[in-house]
Design a protein around this motif. Structure first.
Motif, PDB file in Angstrom:
ATOM      1  N   SER A 151       0.814  -1.223   0.000  1.00  0.00           N
ATOM      2  CA  SER A 151       0.000   0.000   0.000  1.00  0.00           C
ATOM      3  C   SER A 151       0.844   1.267   0.000  1.00  0.00           C
ATOM      4  O   SER A 151       0.349   2.338  -0.342  1.00  0.00           O
ATOM      5  CB  SER A 151      -0.946   0.004   1.207  1.00  0.00           C
ATOM      6  OG  SER A 151      -0.226   0.183   2.406  1.00  0.00           O
ATOM      7  N   LYS A 152       2.104   1.170   0.392  1.00  0.00           N
ATOM      8  CA  LYS A 152       2.966   2.350   0.491  1.00  0.00           C
ATOM      9  C   LYS A 152       3.906   2.519  -0.703  1.00  0.00           C
ATOM     10  O   LYS A 152       4.509   3.580  -0.865  1.00  0.00           O
ATOM     11  CB  LYS A 152       3.798   2.309   1.781  1.00  0.00           C
ATOM     12  CG  LYS A 152       2.959   2.471   3.035  1.00  0.00           C
ATOM     13  CD  LYS A 152       2.341   3.846   3.093  1.00  0.00           C
ATOM     14  CE  LYS A 152       1.565   4.101   4.357  1.00  0.00           C
ATOM     15  NZ  LYS A 152       1.004   5.451   4.389  1.00  0.00           N
ATOM     16  N   LEU A 153       4.035   1.521  -1.548  1.00  0.00           N
ATOM     17  CA  LEU A 153       4.981   1.624  -2.664  1.00  0.00           C
ATOM     18  C   LEU A 153       4.708   2.818  -3.568  1.00  0.00           C
ATOM     19  O   LEU A 153       5.637   3.458  -4.053  1.00  0.00           O
ATOM     20  CB  LEU A 153       4.978   0.335  -3.499  1.00  0.00           C
ATOM     21  CG  LEU A 153       5.726  -0.849  -2.919  1.00  0.00           C
ATOM     22  CD1 LEU A 153       5.587  -2.063  -3.838  1.00  0.00           C
ATOM     23  CD2 LEU A 153       7.189  -0.520  -2.684  1.00  0.00           C
ATOM     24  N   SER A 154       3.444   3.138  -3.778  1.00  0.00           N
ATOM     25  CA  SER A 154       3.116   4.249  -4.682  1.00  0.00           C
ATOM     26  C   SER A 154       3.559   5.602  -4.135  1.00  0.00           C
ATOM     27  O   SER A 154       3.594   6.589  -4.862  1.00  0.00           O
ATOM     28  CB  SER A 154       1.623   4.266  -4.988  1.00  0.00           C
ATOM     29  OG  SER A 154       0.892   4.511  -3.804  1.00  0.00           O
ATOM     30  N   GLN A 155       3.911   5.669  -2.841  1.00  0.00           N
ATOM     31  CA  GLN A 155       4.373   6.929  -2.249  1.00  0.00           C
ATOM     32  C   GLN A 155       5.887   7.108  -2.366  1.00  0.00           C
ATOM     33  O   GLN A 155       6.408   8.144  -1.961  1.00  0.00           O
ATOM     34  CB  GLN A 155       3.950   7.002  -0.782  1.00  0.00           C
ATOM     35  CG  GLN A 155       2.458   7.197  -0.640  1.00  0.00           C
ATOM     36  CD  GLN A 155       2.034   7.233   0.802  1.00  0.00           C
ATOM     37  OE1 GLN A 155       1.483   6.268   1.313  1.00  0.00           O
ATOM     38  NE2 GLN A 155       2.291   8.339   1.455  1.00  0.00           N
ATOM     39  N   MET A 156       6.576   6.126  -2.914  1.00  0.00           N
ATOM     40  CA  MET A 156       8.022   6.222  -3.077  1.00  0.00           C
ATOM     41  C   MET A 156       8.327   7.080  -4.310  1.00  0.00           C
ATOM     42  O   MET A 156       7.873   6.774  -5.407  1.00  0.00           O
ATOM     43  CB  MET A 156       8.645   4.835  -3.229  1.00  0.00           C
ATOM     44  CG  MET A 156       8.326   3.888  -2.084  1.00  0.00           C
ATOM     45  SD  MET A 156       8.945   4.456  -0.501  1.00  0.00           S
ATOM     46  CE  MET A 156       7.587   4.069   0.586  1.00  0.00           C
ATOM     47  N   LEU A 157       9.063   8.150  -4.087  1.00  0.00           N
ATOM     48  CA  LEU A 157       9.330   9.101  -5.157  1.00  0.00           C
ATOM     49  C   LEU A 157      10.498   8.639  -6.025  1.00  0.00           C
ATOM     50  O   LEU A 157      11.444   8.009  -5.538  1.00  0.00           O
ATOM     51  CB  LEU A 157       9.627  10.475  -4.563  1.00  0.00           C
ATOM     52  CG  LEU A 157       8.492  11.099  -3.751  1.00  0.00           C
ATOM     53  CD1 LEU A 157       8.899  12.465  -3.217  1.00  0.00           C
ATOM     54  CD2 LEU A 157       7.223  11.212  -4.575  1.00  0.00           C
ATOM     55  N   PRO A 158      10.467   8.966  -7.320  1.00  0.00           N
ATOM     56  CA  PRO A 158      11.555   8.559  -8.210  1.00  0.00           C
ATOM     57  C   PRO A 158      12.829   9.378  -7.959  1.00  0.00           C
ATOM     58  O   PRO A 158      12.779  10.469  -7.394  1.00  0.00           O
ATOM     59  CB  PRO A 158      10.985   8.856  -9.608  1.00  0.00           C
ATOM     60  CG  PRO A 158       9.998   9.947  -9.386  1.00  0.00           C
ATOM     61  CD  PRO A 158       9.421   9.714  -8.018  1.00  0.00           C
TER      62      PRO A 158
END
Length: 191
Positions: free
Chosen positions: A88-95
């Motif tokens: 659920s938190k992976l999408s909050q990891m910035l490139p």
């Protein structure tokens, strides 16, 4: 009460990070209301920055009703819960940046989890193209999952509100990340 405990986990994480004098901290550095972003930006020695997202892992283990006895612990069920948190938190990891997920567990028993095993199982589910995994976290396919998975530099598992004993804290580092945490930062996080 649960919201208060979630806030406490964030504040405790900030406190633990700021015990290191070489860290400076910014809260929600990318603004509120602009989508989901990390909770903190941490700068090490004024030149190395990384993002920190915090999530509390609530106590779901059943009490065995004996006063003074540790709660019953189901590593498989808790491992699935941890994998759910990570997914659920992976999408909050910035490139193009280092990203750390801090999981603050309600009880130190959670630190018995084999974080590396949990992460390997999550990765295997993506490699096996498990449809439920992609649907639950809104990934299109394995390549979309791994785009975010490679942004995750590591997972730090800690227990809240007490001096940690035993295995806590546990730092898992992602050897597939594009932006690994430097060794001095890993050493600090493991304290």
């Amino acid at each position: 009460a649960e919201g208060f405990q979630d806030l406490r986990a964030e504040l405790e994480t900030a406190y633990l990070l700021l015990r290191e004098k070489r860290f400076t901290l910014a809260y929600e550095p990318y603004g509120q209301g602009t989508g989901r972003g990390p909770d903190f930006a941490v700068t090490f020695r004024t030149r190395i920055s990384f993002n920190v997202e915090v999530r509390r892992m609530r106590l779901s283990i059943r009490d065995n009703n004996d006063v003074g006895e540790p709660p019953l612990f189901d590593p498989q069920a808790e491992g699935r819960r941890m994998a759910d948190i990570v997914g659920s938190k992976l999408s909050q990891m910035l490139p193009s940046m280092m990203n750390l997920l801090v999981i603050m567990a309600d009880h130190q028993t959670m630190c018995e989890l084999e974080v590396g095993q949990v992460m390997n199982q999550l990765k295997e589910r993506a490699e096996q193209k498990e449809p439920q995994l992609f649907q639950r976290y809104s990934f299109r396919d394995p390549s979309d999952f791994f785009k975010y998975y490679q942004r995750l530099s590591g997972v730090l598992l800690r227990s809240t509100g007490q001096h940690e004993t035993g295995k806590c804290p546990v730092l898992w580092v992602n050897h597939q990340t594009k932006h690994p945490l430097p060794a001095p930062i890993c050493t600090i996080l493991r304290r």
